[in-house]
Scaffold this active site. Structure first.
Site, short mmCIF file in Angstrom:
data_model
loop_
_atom_site.label_atom_id
_atom_site.label_comp_id
_atom_site.label_asym_id
_atom_site.label_seq_id
_atom_site.Cartn_x
_atom_site.Cartn_y
_atom_site.Cartn_z
CG ASP A 1 -1.75 1.24 1.34
OD1 ASP A 1 -2.67 1.42 0.52
OD2 ASP A 1 -1.48 2.05 2.25
CD GLU B 1 -3.35 -1.87 -1.24
OE1 GLU B 1 -3.46 -0.64 -1.42
OE2 GLU B 1 -3.75 -2.45 -0.21
#
Length: 239
Positions: A50, A122
């Site tokens: 992320d 992610e």
């Protein structure tokens, strides 16, 4: 996972891992880790991915939109790096079929859940970063976000109704919208939120979504379209 399937996933991702166990961890859902007695799932890699994704996309936006100010770039980034976009890219890569999850999770449609697909995307970024560094992770991200940014006008593609509503309500009513959760339903892995937005003491709209953020955006859209006449809204989108 059988070797041919794993190699198919490697080809789809386009990164040759020095440590394939990183990718194995990136596609391991917590339900499978718990069921199989494994100690690691993809959540820590997702956390790392992320941050890497936000950094790379920020750099891309600076390069692509040199005339935009910080506030506009922040809104573009927040709208680009959202669950729906990440899940869409994960589907294009066919990641869902490779995720290791419990039978129970699979029976509830886990392979198609946006939350899981976005999280795995992610996590894969995090795995690539640990394996090949920022350059490798950046190349992977740019391959897909370049197409996204080039495919449509950013003002249409990235509609942030919360920001639009705040600007309109402050200009017209000298008030800032507030949001509150009316209802939360569903199990932890598949929650649904109902959010109400008010301006001053008056409720202006409600929205639903699989996350608080998504529900707030839906509520803001309803309120914005109520507050701003249709012609004015179209003009605002074009400015």
């Amino acid at each position: 996972m059988e070797k041919p399937e794993f190699e198919e996933l490697l080809r789809a991702i386009g990164h040759e891992f020095n440590d394939p166990t990183l990718l194995q961890r990136a596609i391991t859902h917590s339900s499978f880790a718990n069921e199989a007695g494994h100690s690691e799932d993809y959540e820590r890699l997702e956390f790392l991915g992320d941050a890497v994704l936000e950094l790379i996309v920020s750099h891309m936006l600076l390069d692509r939109f040199p005339e935009h100010k910080e506030g506009e770039l922040s809104r573009l980034r927040a709208s680009a790096v959202n669950r729906h976009t990440l899940a869409t890219i994960a589907r294009r890569l066919g990641m869902g079929e490779f995720v290791q999850m419990s039978r129970g999770e699979e029976k509830t449609g886990g392979r198609e859940k946006e939350t899981i697909l976005a999280d795995v995307f992610e996590a894969v970024i995090g795995a690539i970063y640990l394996d090949g560094g920022l350059g490798a992770a950046g190349s992977f991200i740019e391959r897909y976000f370049d197409l996204l940014f080039a495919g449509a006008d950013e003002r249409i593609l990235f509609t942030d109704y919360k920001t639009r509503l705040q600007e309109a309500s402050q200009a017209q009513l000298a008030a800032t919208p507030t949001y509150r959760i009316l209802e939360t339903t569903g199990p932890d892995h598949d929650k649904r939120f109902v959010v109400e937005v008010s301006i001053g003491r008056a409720p202006y709209g409600t929205g639903t979504g699989k996350s608080k953020k998504e529900a707030e955006q839906q509520a803001a859209k309803v309120a914005y379209e109520r507050l701003v006449p249709e012609g004015m809204a179209e003009k605002d989108a074009e400015e």
